[in-house]
Write an enzyme that holds these catalytic residues in place. Structure first.
Site, PDB file in Angstrom:
ATOM      1  N   CYS A   1       0.835  -1.210   0.162  1.00  0.00           N
ATOM      2  CA  CYS A   1      -0.137   0.105   0.242  1.00  0.00           C
ATOM      3  C   CYS A   1       0.882   1.211  -0.047  1.00  0.00           C
ATOM      4  O   CYS A   1       0.324   2.531  -0.190  1.00  0.00           O
ATOM      5  CB  CYS A   1      -0.923  -0.120   1.193  1.00  0.00           C
ATOM      6  SG  CYS A   1      -1.869  -1.142   1.149  1.00  0.00           S
TER       7      CYS A   1
ATOM      8  N   LEU B   1      -7.031 -17.416   2.027  1.00  0.00           N
ATOM      9  CA  LEU B   1      -7.296 -16.090   2.380  1.00  0.00           C
ATOM     10  C   LEU B   1      -6.765 -14.646   1.584  1.00  0.00           C
ATOM     11  O   LEU B   1      -6.096 -15.252   0.816  1.00  0.00           O
ATOM     12  CB  LEU B   1      -6.673 -15.857   3.906  1.00  0.00           C
ATOM     13  CG  LEU B   1      -5.177 -16.012   3.963  1.00  0.00           C
ATOM     14  CD1 LEU B   1      -4.240 -14.891   4.002  1.00  0.00           C
ATOM     15  CD2 LEU B   1      -4.946 -16.984   5.475  1.00  0.00           C
ATOM     16  N   GLY B   2      -6.970 -13.778   1.960  1.00  0.00           N
ATOM     17  CA  GLY B   2      -6.485 -12.635   1.217  1.00  0.00           C
ATOM     18  C   GLY B   2      -7.305 -12.188  -0.093  1.00  0.00           C
ATOM     19  O   GLY B   2      -8.353 -12.820  -0.391  1.00  0.00           O
ATOM     20  N   ASP B   3      -6.369 -11.629  -0.964  1.00  0.00           N
ATOM     21  CA  ASP B   3      -6.869 -11.291  -2.461  1.00  0.00           C
ATOM     22  C   ASP B   3      -7.585 -12.033  -3.478  1.00  0.00           C
ATOM     23  O   ASP B   3      -8.380 -11.972  -4.214  1.00  0.00           O
ATOM     24  CB  ASP B   3      -5.782 -10.281  -2.986  1.00  0.00           C
ATOM     25  CG  ASP B   3      -5.604  -9.158  -2.158  1.00  0.00           C
ATOM     26  OD1 ASP B   3      -6.124  -8.763  -1.202  1.00  0.00           O
ATOM     27  OD2 ASP B   3      -4.848  -8.396  -2.834  1.00  0.00           O
TER      28      ASP B   3
ATOM     29  N   TYR C   1     -14.400  15.330  22.019  1.00  0.00           N
ATOM     30  CA  TYR C   1     -14.295  16.642  21.589  1.00  0.00           C
ATOM     31  C   TYR C   1     -13.480  17.497  22.270  1.00  0.00           C
ATOM     32  O   TYR C   1     -13.374  17.732  23.599  1.00  0.00           O
ATOM     33  CB  TYR C   1     -15.963  17.289  21.695  1.00  0.00           C
ATOM     34  CG  TYR C   1     -15.937  18.604  21.717  1.00  0.00           C
ATOM     35  CD1 TYR C   1     -15.736  19.572  20.519  1.00  0.00           C
ATOM     36  CD2 TYR C   1     -16.400  19.406  22.737  1.00  0.00           C
ATOM     37  CE1 TYR C   1     -15.709  20.847  20.761  1.00  0.00           C
ATOM     38  CE2 TYR C   1     -16.609  20.931  22.977  1.00  0.00           C
ATOM     39  CZ  TYR C   1     -15.996  21.318  21.557  1.00  0.00           C
ATOM     40  OH  TYR C   1     -16.192  22.922  21.612  1.00  0.00           O
TER      41      TYR C   1
ATOM     42  N   TYR D   1      -6.651 -24.319   3.280  1.00  0.00           N
ATOM     43  CA  TYR D   1      -7.665 -23.012   3.658  1.00  0.00           C
ATOM     44  C   TYR D   1      -7.135 -22.017   2.703  1.00  0.00           C
ATOM     45  O   TYR D   1      -5.969 -22.115   2.258  1.00  0.00           O
ATOM     46  CB  TYR D   1      -7.044 -22.722   5.309  1.00  0.00           C
ATOM     47  CG  TYR D   1      -7.258 -23.664   5.964  1.00  0.00           C
ATOM     48  CD1 TYR D   1      -8.529 -23.721   6.819  1.00  0.00           C
ATOM     49  CD2 TYR D   1      -6.384 -24.813   6.187  1.00  0.00           C
ATOM     50  CE1 TYR D   1      -8.843 -24.793   7.812  1.00  0.00           C
ATOM     51  CE2 TYR D   1      -6.728 -25.744   7.127  1.00  0.00           C
ATOM     52  CZ  TYR D   1      -8.023 -25.681   7.863  1.00  0.00           C
ATOM     53  OH  TYR D   1      -8.002 -26.791   8.640  1.00  0.00           O
TER      54      TYR D   1
END
Length: 565
Positions: free
Chosen positions: A42, A277-279, A422, A275
């Site tokens: 990223c 996972l991911g993209d 705040y 198993y």
């Protein structure tokens, strides 16, 4: 227990680390076909733009460091090319030596990721065409800019990577064009929220070619299907990714029509002890319930942890994704979570929408910026279905609050009740999230009936149109054609000028004064009053975007109508 992991970036590396924490005795082998593991993909555009200056900063962990810390057999430049699920073995190609060998497993974790789509088009060999997915891609782009000194660049595809690359190429001194086949940038946004992004991009000198498709290339241009020639000494292809799952052919692992790996809530594939996972793996969309691929780093890391726990016999499951994301685009921030209008319509889910414009912090404290919040929610109970925000400072904080609302199934009434931090430098006593909840409540209760910028051109002739801003605002900011100016503070005294038996349409700058005017008129006998959601601000953004697109079309078309280039 012997566990093999295919893919060493976010999900795969995370699964390996969690497995080791769960089981000190397990034999864990991590295969990565490239030369790097656990790198910050990223962050790659920001190295090209010069924000990140050290190559080593792109690596979260090195193979050597990972081996030392977690006791994992890390094998880089080694690609799993086939899976024999009956024999419980994989075939591995060592790209450094050319050797091919097999490795057995008790459990196999698939985290192969996805590769950039690179369709073959005429003239590709003539131009310098790049994709950005890994560290070698990053170095190649950076070195080309340094050595070849291109003047112009085209980015094809206006998703997260495409937009971030456009910004960073501008930082490197290039004149940049964005080409996108869809009508607007950023697929998770709706068009009404994209107008502001389009205007901002053009303000940064970026040329936008929206609703346009590439047909080929020359050595210094991208050719579009309509005949337009876009100047480009180099090209970034960012039109999406495809799961890297060809190695699973014949394995018995069930794949979707695009090659995605189908898994259940425990991330198990159709084959025991395998198993994914991911993209490359599917997830459940927590809003629509649909099964889809949502390629984001956050979910991949969570899935890695869950897979490791399931393998080790722990009770764990992945409940689904909602696509929460945020992007920095120069000084603008674009964020979204949950569903947009287009996907809600496709899923047959009824919804209402409202826009609020709020300051990032207290108006009297200097340095704030305005953000546009679009909220989507169910028309009965007001359950939050999705949100989009475009602004600057503080957008990331608010999208996170709204992401929690989507995840936990909260309503717009819950948004009002949120007690958020705040102080004047950080927020207002009525936070933008609270304000979004208040306005949505007004809509649900019928005290605010919205209409939208895109509706104005189709308003009937025989209706009352009122702009309740002050005259000075109209002079400096502009007006909506056909709307008569009666400032809000004079409205009660000038009710006689309005035919309240007819439908009344009101605008102000952001919607707040319009709501006050709506309440005044409703309580003085008006039968039907509508308030422009987001006010003149959103209408102006809409009009400016249309005009910018028209100017671009005119610039790219010769007087006789023949396309230039």
């Amino acid at each position: 227990m012997k566990v093999l992991i295919v893919g060493g970036v976010a999900g795969g590396a995370g699964a390996a680390a969690r497995l080791r924490r769960n089981d000190e005795t397990a034999e864990i082998i991590l295969f990565e076909k490239g030369g790097f593991i656990s790198f910050a993909n990223c962050g790659l555009p920001y190295y090209i733009g010069g924000t990140i200056t050290e190559r080593g900063k792109l690596q979260v962990q090195t193979p050597e460091g990972f081996r030392a810390r977690f006791g994992v057999d890390v094998r880089v430049n080694q690609e799993v090319t086939a899976v024999d699920s009956a024999a419980k073995t994989v075939t591995v190609k060592n790209h450094a030596t050319g050797e091919t060998y097999s490795e057995s497993y008790d459990a196999l974790v698939l985290s192969p990721g996805a590769s950039p789509i690179r369709p073959k088009m005429p003239g590709m060999e003539e131009n310098h065409i790049f994709t950005l997915r890994n560290i070698p891609d990053t170095y190649a782009i950076d070195e080309h800019i340094t050595e070849a000194a291109p003047k112009t660049a085209a980015v094809i595809g206006a998703g997260f990577i495409g937009m971030e690359m456009a910004e960073n190429l501008v930082h490197r001194g290039l004149s940049v064009s964005i080409i996108e086949a869809a009508p607007h940038v950023m697929a998770p946004l709706d068009m009404d929220m994209a107008h502001t992004v389009h205007n901002y991009a053009r303000g940064k000198g970026i040329s936008l070619y929206l609703g346009k498709r590439c047909s080929g290339f020359t050595k210094d241009s991208v050719l579009l299907e309509d005949g337009t020639s876009v100047p480009a000494d180099m090209v970034i292809l960012s039109i999406g990714v495809a799961p890297e799952t060809k190695f699973l052919q014949g394995s018995g692992v069930e794949l979707g029509r695009r090659g995605e790996i189908l898994v259940d809530e425990k991330l198990r594939t159709s084959v025991p002890d395998i198993y994914a996972l991911g993209d490359a793996a599917t997830v459940k969309n927590i809003v629509t319930g649909n099964t889809q691929v949502i390629p984001l780093a956050g979910p991949a890391n969570k899935q890695g942890r869950i897979v490791a726990d399931v393998i080790c016999g722990k009770e764990a499951s992945y409940k689904g994704s909602q696509g929460t994301s945020v992007m920095k685009f120069f000084d603008q921030v674009v964020a979204c979570t949950g569903e947009k209008e287009e996907s809600l319509l496709a899923a047959g889910i009824p919804y209402k929408k409202t826009f609020t414009l709020s300051a990032s912090h207290a108006g009297y404290y200097p340095g704030g910026s305005q953000m546009i919040v679009k909220l989507l929610y169910t028309p009965e109970e007001g359950k939050v279905l999705g949100a989009q925000i475009v602004g600057g400072e503080g957008v990331d904080k608010r999208i996170d609050h709204l992401a929690i609302a989507v995840r936990l199934g909260l309503t717009v009434y819950d948004l009002q009740e949120m007690e958020l931090a705040y102080a004047p430098p950080f927020s207002s006593a009525k936070d933008p999230v609270n304000m979004a909840g208040y306005v949505a409540q007004n809509v649900l209760e019928g005290t605010m009936v919205p209409f939208y910028a895109e509706d104005i051109a189709a308003l009937p002739e025989d209706v009352v149109k009122v702009d309740v801003r002050n005259p000075g605002e109209l002079e400096t900011l502009g007006t909506v054609p056909g709307f008569v100016n009666i400032p809000l503070d004079q409205l009660r005294q000038r009710l006689g000028e309005l035919d309240l038996a007819k439908p009344v349409y009101i605008t102000c700058q952001v919607g707040l004064r319009g709501y006050i005017a709506q309440r005044i008129l409703a309580q003085h006998g008006a039968k039907e009053v509508h308030n422009l959601s987001g006010g003149y601000s959103l209408y102006a953004a809409y009009r400016k975007d249309l005009e910018g697109a028209a100017d671009a079309e005119k610039k790219n078309t010769a007087p006789c109508g023949k396309q230039e280039g």
